[in-house]
Design an enzyme around this catalytic site. Structure first.
Site, PDB file in Angstrom:
ATOM      1  N   ASN A 274      10.732 -10.665   3.637  1.00 55.70           N
ATOM      2  CA  ASN A 274      11.031  -9.902   2.392  1.00 55.70           C
ATOM      3  C   ASN A 274      11.011 -10.555   1.160  1.00 55.70           C
ATOM      4  O   ASN A 274      11.929 -11.011   0.848  1.00 55.70           O
ATOM      5  CB  ASN A 274      12.187  -9.012   2.717  1.00 55.70           C
TER       6      ASN A 274
ATOM      7  N   ARG B  82       7.480  -7.058   4.474  1.00 51.60           N
ATOM      8  CA  ARG B  82       7.717  -5.598   3.870  1.00 51.60           C
ATOM      9  C   ARG B  82       7.020  -5.752   2.606  1.00 51.60           C
ATOM     10  O   ARG B  82       7.001  -6.558   1.728  1.00 51.60           O
ATOM     11  CB  ARG B  82       9.228  -5.586   3.476  1.00 51.60           C
TER      12      ARG B  82
ATOM     13  N   HIS C  96      12.117   3.659   0.907  1.00 54.89           N
ATOM     14  CA  HIS C  96      13.413   3.171   2.188  1.00 54.89           C
ATOM     15  C   HIS C  96      12.707   3.887   3.395  1.00 54.89           C
ATOM     16  O   HIS C  96      13.693   4.139   4.597  1.00 54.89           O
ATOM     17  CB  HIS C  96      14.832   3.866   1.631  1.00 54.89           C
TER      18      HIS C  96
ATOM     19  N   ARG D  40      20.279   2.638 -11.496  1.00 58.25           N
ATOM     20  CA  ARG D  40      19.105   3.616 -11.815  1.00 58.25           C
ATOM     21  C   ARG D  40      19.629   4.906 -11.927  1.00 58.25           C
ATOM     22  O   ARG D  40      20.731   5.414 -11.371  1.00 58.25           O
ATOM     23  CB  ARG D  40      18.013   3.515 -10.609  1.00 58.25           C
TER      24      ARG D  40
ATOM     25  N   GLU E 167      16.221  -3.063   8.821  1.00 62.01           N
ATOM     26  CA  GLU E 167      15.039  -2.940   8.389  1.00 62.01           C
ATOM     27  C   GLU E 167      14.225  -4.045   9.097  1.00 62.01           C
ATOM     28  O   GLU E 167      12.958  -3.990   9.287  1.00 62.01           O
ATOM     29  CB  GLU E 167      14.991  -2.766   6.846  1.00 62.01           C
TER      30      GLU E 167
END
Length: 406
Positions: free
Chosen positions: A8, A101, A190, A251, A394
């Site tokens: 990742n 990823r 996601h 955010r 993940e």
């Protein structure tokens, strides 16, 4: 033993995990941060090895250090040094593949994809839709292919799980030709986490995934919710970019687009100013000056008005999406919380679910506040809807998808 190396790669970080896919057991993981700065923190963690029937009694062995890491090529060299120095040996556990990823796959990539030069080029082209993510993901791919050139490399896209969204869910109501020309639509993110959690929830309940209507709340610094019908994503809160939807650490989530026009005209903010405002200076940070939910909860306990408002806005948005997505699904069987906030903030879970009694949700206070690890039920036995906490993984999901392609 078949090991898959999962990568990742961020703009200034490299996260890696070596997974024994036969037993779905992580052998080691690591994180290299602040790539390109004077000193980069490096942490390599070796996990206890276990066979299918072994009982793990040892603790993780963690090896922290600092060093200069100029770029992603240098980061891969540091990663190899960590394996050589601290183990496990990559000669004894040679990766049979490397899974990567990649945040944005646009509408082109809807499944794990074997990486070649053309796929690299397409990932680069999609950087226009994810300028903060895809270039960094690509840098990791290029560096990894240079080091592990004799094994397959597989891209697993955050957006791929959401390729099942129906047109009514992914289409924005703007000029259709303009949207097609510039690929403006909802993509969702996601996806790897949402897929892993929904599948894990079905397995935990010993239910067929195809018969379940699920909501998954992935609540970390970035946050999203997905409605999953029979294992397929049918609605999700993030859109063209990971900015839309829920309130996040820095955010904004949903905002009236006209507010940006207003700020541009009245506050003389440029496009870059607005981009920075919405992505790095909004959300919990914008409301309370702190982006970490733990700080917000502590401030709320101490009566801090800004922290209390930030918490209330955060929860208000969770409830709004929960109600809307239950309506889209025509009811819900399972609701799962995952990621840093979702797995650890009992107050967030309790308040988010507090108004959903009409839908059959009933939270058990003791179960919700218990400090337990692993997947667990937090709803009462009488609740018509099962509410779970499901730790996401993940890296394992990327390894699974990489193995499935091979």
């Amino acid at each position: 033993m078949s090991a898959i190396l999962v990568i990742n790669s961020g703009s200034s970080s490299l996260k890696y995990s070596l997974i024994d896919i036969a037993h779905e057991h992580e052998l080691a993981n690591g994180l290299i941060e602040r790539i390109g700065q004077d000193l980069s923190p490096v942490e390599h963690k070796v996990r206890p090895q276990a066979g299918a029937d072994a009982v793990v009694t040892m603790l993780d062995a963690t090896y922290p250090s600092e060093r200069a890491v100029a770029d992603h090529d240098a980061a891969f060299a540091v990663m190899l040094e960590q394996f050589a120095e601290h183990g496990p040996s990559l000669e004894e556990h040679p990766p049979v593949a490397v899974g990567h990823r990649v945040v944005h796959g646009g509408a082109r990539f809807f499944a794990p994809t074997l990486i070649d030069d053309d796929v690299e080029r397409q990932i680069a082209e999609l950087s226009v839709l994810a300028p903060l993510h895809n270039p960094a993901n690509l840098a990791g791919i290029v560096a990894a292919r240079a080091v592990f050139g004799d094994v397959p490399h597989v891209a697993v896209f955050d957006t791929a799980f959401h390729q099942t969204l129906p047109p009514a869910a992914y289409t924005y109501a703007i000029d259709a030709e303009l949207a097609r020309e510039h690929r403006v639509r909802r993509y969702g993110f996601h996806g790897t986490s949402h897929q892993y959690v929904s599948e894990s929830a079905a397995a935990f309940l010993d239910r067929d995934l195809s018969e379940l209507r699920q909501l998954v709340f992935h609540l970390g610094n970035g946050a999203s919710v997905t409605a999953i019908d029979g294992g397929r994503s049918v609605e999700t809160s993030m859109g063209l970019t990971p900015l839309e939807g829920l309130v996040m650490g820095t955010r904004s989530g949903d905002i009236d687009p006209a507010a940006l026009v207003h700020l541009s005209r009245r506050a003389d903010l440029s496009i870059d100013d607005l981009d920075a405002l919405l992505n790095t200076s909004s959300g919990l940070k914008g409301l309370a000056g702190r982006s970490d939910m733990r700080d917000i909860l502590a401030g709320r306990e101490q009566g801090d008005a800004a922290a209390t408002l930030a918490f209330d806005v955060y929860v208000h948005r969770l409830r709004a999406y929960a109600g809307a997505y239950i309506a889209q699904l025509g009811g819900v069987d399972v609701i799962s919380f995952t990621a840093g906030v979702g797995e650890n903030a009992a107050a967030v879970r309790a308040e988010a679910m507090a108004t959903l009694g009409f839908a059959g949700v009933e939270i058990d206070h003791d179960r919700n506040t218990a400090r337990e690890r692993g997947i667990r039920r937090i709803s009462t036995d009488a609740s018509r809807v099962t509410v779970l906490v499901v730790p996401t993984n993940e890296e394992l999901q990327i390894a699974r998808q990489t193995a499935s392609l091979l």
